[in-house]
Design a protein around this motif. Structure first.
Motif, PDB file in Angstrom:
ATOM      1  N   VAL A 292       0.835  -1.195   0.000  1.00 24.43           N
ATOM      2  CA  VAL A 292       0.000   0.000   0.000  1.00 24.43           C
ATOM      3  C   VAL A 292       0.874   1.250   0.000  1.00 24.43           C
ATOM      4  N   ASP A 293       0.383   2.297  -0.640  1.00 26.53           N
ATOM      5  CA  ASP A 293       1.056   3.594  -0.687  1.00 26.53           C
ATOM      6  C   ASP A 293       0.951   4.249   0.688  1.00 26.53           C
TER       7      ASP A 293
ATOM      8  N   THR B 250      -1.308   7.883   0.420  1.00 28.15           N
ATOM      9  CA  THR B 250      -2.754   7.885   0.153  1.00 28.15           C
ATOM     10  C   THR B 250      -3.475   6.695   0.769  1.00 28.15           C
ATOM     11  N   PHE B 251      -2.746   5.605   1.009  1.00 26.81           N
ATOM     12  CA  PHE B 251      -3.329   4.349   1.504  1.00 26.81           C
ATOM     13  C   PHE B 251      -4.465   3.856   0.607  1.00 26.81           C
ATOM     14  N   SER B 252      -4.401   4.211  -0.650  1.00 27.69           N
ATOM     15  CA  SER B 252      -5.446   3.811  -1.599  1.00 27.69           C
ATOM     16  C   SER B 252      -4.947   2.674  -2.473  1.00 27.69           C
ATOM     17  N   ASN B 253      -5.883   1.955  -3.064  1.00 25.25           N
ATOM     18  CA  ASN B 253      -5.603   0.861  -3.997  1.00 25.25           C
ATOM     19  C   ASN B 253      -4.598  -0.147  -3.453  1.00 25.25           C
TER      20      ASN B 253
ATOM     21  N   HIS C 100      -7.298  -2.568   9.080  1.00 29.16           N
ATOM     22  CA  HIS C 100      -7.227  -1.109   9.126  1.00 29.16           C
ATOM     23  C   HIS C 100      -5.787  -0.668   9.343  1.00 29.16           C
TER      24      HIS C 100
ATOM     25  N   THR D 175      -7.915   4.020   7.997  1.00 25.84           N
ATOM     26  CA  THR D 175      -8.256   3.660   6.627  1.00 25.84           C
ATOM     27  C   THR D 175      -8.381   2.153   6.518  1.00 25.84           C
TER      28      THR D 175
ATOM     29  N   ILE E 142      -8.124  -1.172   4.625  1.00 27.81           N
ATOM     30  CA  ILE E 142      -7.422  -1.580   3.411  1.00 27.81           C
ATOM     31  C   ILE E 142      -7.900  -2.950   2.933  1.00 27.81           C
TER      32      ILE E 142
END
Length: 668
Positions: free
Chosen positions: A345-346, A349-352, A652, A665, A667
């Motif tokens: 994970v990035d 951003t913790f996205s995708n 999370h 967030t 994930i």
């Protein structure tokens, strides 16, 4: 089979044959490194029954003569030893092989410059497989100077000690055909260039004769990949007076003196004695034979030395393991419900998030261990539910692909931990067996496999070990069977310091250990009453202070904070030192399903516990398992976060914001 190793010769002392009288006494001196005991030997064996061995009605030993003939000598009573009968010629043309080894069940292995050969002699006395080349490797064993560096045990495994001191194991399966049937089980140990001769006394039992003529015995259990005993001294220096020594299974040996006389021996490992000593079995002339090799299945030991597997281990929700790659991404390895998942994970951003299942088909238990290899790849180590340790490696740095699982056995009762030694960068695995004995295995070289499991000295332990990197090696912390903690240093040279107690405080679960600048270690744990307790060193290498409980006053994360019920911890704590507060940041799961965080405001004071986590968010879920705090870098700054799971199946990542605030967030 593994690639052929270059044969770089180096100077080794070799025995010199000399005429001496028959050996009438073999001194069984105290052993060194038997099953991890610190001072084993005859006194420790008092009162134990002799090892039960069984033999066939006759034992066979083969020799090659100057004409290249293969001769068979038969011994009527191999358990006690008796004079060999007259020989029978069973083959011709064997003079082209520098080294010949008899195997079990009529197998033969032979070596000359172009490789390894295999033959088989059927029970009816015919050769149903004439010598055929099965590999282009190991031909160097045919050199006269290297005759003593290979042996075949009762199970048919070929053991080879090369001139770099590495001990290899090989297995031949004739069903797989030429070449493909000889496979390597890898390098299982090093430092075997201490011997100028090895021979296999039984399955996995290896005798080694040192340059000073002393005889040593080791036992490697292939099933568990453990060294049950290693380099145990069993014979005085007079063993250097034999031109050859060959074993026939059941700890029986045929040794040839410089005058050509053959003597017979049998050793008992439990009494550390020799029931048969220097019994003449051939009058003379045997020193002229190019090879003397007994069938390794003439006799057999009856006791099974394979350690028992632990009972099935629980498939729980342990803490995750987090590392940060050189490309900046967070790599999170998490075990849950018998599965392992890798998520990348990035950290900004913790996205995708990218999830990859790394399931071992039989299920895993406990927290996965992770080590970053020198080439940037991640290696994951997991505990199978039946005690085996498994390893899986990334195909390449930052790759989503993974190699197949590699079974590292062990029969361990608790999950392994892995750390890297300073300077050498070699990874070391540590684990604890069903008897509380700690074990370790060291990487052969960076980015390579591991040597066999070897025991460590220390108290009986109950639970996994915890490791911390230290300048002089790897610091180990372990919970003893009485619930208290002890610590020891595994040095860069591979030696263990004495274990030191951290006091009488009893704990449950795993401790969190962090390094505080200039003072040493801070240890945080949960006690039997759900309190979070701690101790620390006041100076590097110094003693530990008495344990104290962190106050359990707790509040909400709201502004202004509101008091809540006192904290009762139900997980192992996790801690990091960020430098943003005088003391460490500590996170624990409470028995109410919330996560709680405190920070050291001085060496002895703490902020109130502030709750956060999935139960404070929508949709609401109770935190489960052990949380994991970690530090990382994002956008050129250092910060920290917590990975945790909830009972809705989500993972999370929570990060602190301003004041006592948190942001979380999911994930998954």
């Amino acid at each position: 089979m593994s690639a052929n190793r270059s044969r770089t010769r180096h100077t080794r002392q070799r025995w010199t044959a000399a005429a001496v009288g028959a050996i009438s006494l073999l001194t069984a001196l105290p052993a060194t490194a038997r099953a991890g005991e610190s001072t084993p030997g005859p006194a420790a064996q008092t009162g134990r029954a002799a090892e039960a061995a069984a033999c066939g009605t006759s034992g066979r030993t083969y020799v090659t003569n100057a004409s290249g003939e293969l001769l068979q000598y038969t011994m009527p009573t191999p358990l006690t030893g008796s004079t060999f009968s007259a020989y029978v010629k069973v083959g011709a043309g064997w003079g082209s092989y520098g080294k010949v080894l008899a195997g079990p069940d009529g197998d033969f292995f032979a070596f000359k410059s172009d490789g390894t050969y295999y033959a088989h002699r059927a029970d009816n006395g015919t050769w149903d497989v004439s010598p055929k080349r099965i590999s282009t490797y190991l031909g160097w064993l045919g050199n006269a100077a290297d005759h003593g560096q290979a042996t075949v045990d009762r199970s048919g495994r070929l053991w080879v000690a090369d001139n770099l001191g590495q001990l290899y194991g090989y297995q031949y399966d004739p069903k797989l055909g030429t070449g493909g049937g000889l496979s390597s089980i890898g390098i299982v140990d090093n430092d075997w260039d201490r011997y100028n001769l090895i021979t296999a006394g039984d399955t996995g039992v290896l005798y080694g004769r040192a340059a000073d003529g002393r005889l040593y015995r080791s036992r490697y259990d292939v099933a568990s990949q453990r060294w049950i005993e290693r380099h145990v001294l069993i014979g005085a220096a007079a063993w250097g007076n034999f031109t050859s020594i060959t074993a026939g299974g059941g700890d029986t040996l045929v040794a040839v003196r410089t005058n050509g006389e053959a003597l017979y021996y049998r050793y008992d490992e439990l009494t550390d004695t020799w029931p048969v000593v220097a019994k003449p079995v051939a009058a003379g002339g045997w020193h002229t034979f190019g090879n003397v090799t007994s069938r390794p299945d003439n006799c057999r030991l009856l006791t099974n030395h394979t350690p028992p597997k632990p009972p099935p281990l629980p498939m729980d929700h342990p803490a995750a393991t987090v590392t940060q790659s050189t490309s900046g991404y967070l790599d999170i390895l998490q075990s849950f419900s018998g599965h392992i998942a890798h998520v990348r994970v990035d950290p900004v951003t913790f996205s995708n998030p990218r999830w990859t299942r790394l399931d071992e088909p039989r299920g895993v238990s406990g927290r996965p261990a992770v080590v970053k290899q020198s080439d940037g790849r991640i290696s994951v180590f997991a505990q199978g539910v039946h005690g085996s340790v498994f390893q899986r490696d990334q195909v390449a740095k930052d790759s989503p692909g993974w190699e197949a699982w590699n079974d590292l056995a062990g029969a361990m009762a608790h999950p392994p931990v892995v750390a890297k030694l300073p300077a050498s960068g070699l990874a070391v695995q540590y684990a604890v067996d069903v008897n509380g004995k700690p074990w370790h295995r060291v990487q052969i070289k960076p980015d390579a496999g591991f040597l066999g499991w070897k025991p460590l000295a220390g108290p009986a332990l109950d639970g996994p070990l915890t490791t911390v990197d230290e300048q002089g090696g790897i610091r180990l912390f372990g919970r003893k069977t009485d619930g208290t903690l002890a610590t020891a240093l595994f040095s860069a040279a591979g030696t263990m310091s004495p274990w030191v107690s951290l006091g009488s405080q009893q704990i449950v679960g795993l401790p969190a250990v962090i390094t505080l600048p200039g003072t040493g270690y801070r240890v945080v744990a949960r006690d039997l009453d759900g309190r979070v307790v701690t101790t620390r060193q006041t100076a590097i290498g110094g003693a530990y202070e008495p344990w104290s409980a962190i106050p359990n006053t707790a509040t909400t994360g709201a502004t202004p904070p509101a008091p809540v019920a006192p904290l009762s911890a139900s997980s192992s704590p996790t801690a990091v030192f960020t430098g943003q507060t005088p003391g460490p940041e500590i996170v624990v799961r409470g028995n109410d399903g919330h996560l709680y965080r405190t920070a050291g405001t001085s060496a002895t004071t703490w902020s109130p516990w502030v709750r956060f986590g999935p139960k404070s968010e929508e949709p609401r879920g109770n935190a489960i398992g052990d949380p994991r705090a970690f530090t990382y870098s994002a956008e050129l700054s250092d910060t920290w976060g917590v990975v945790h799971r909830d009972d809705l199946g989500r993972t999370h990542i929570s990060r602190p914001t301003t004041g006592t605030g948190w942001t979380s967030t999911p994930i998954s």
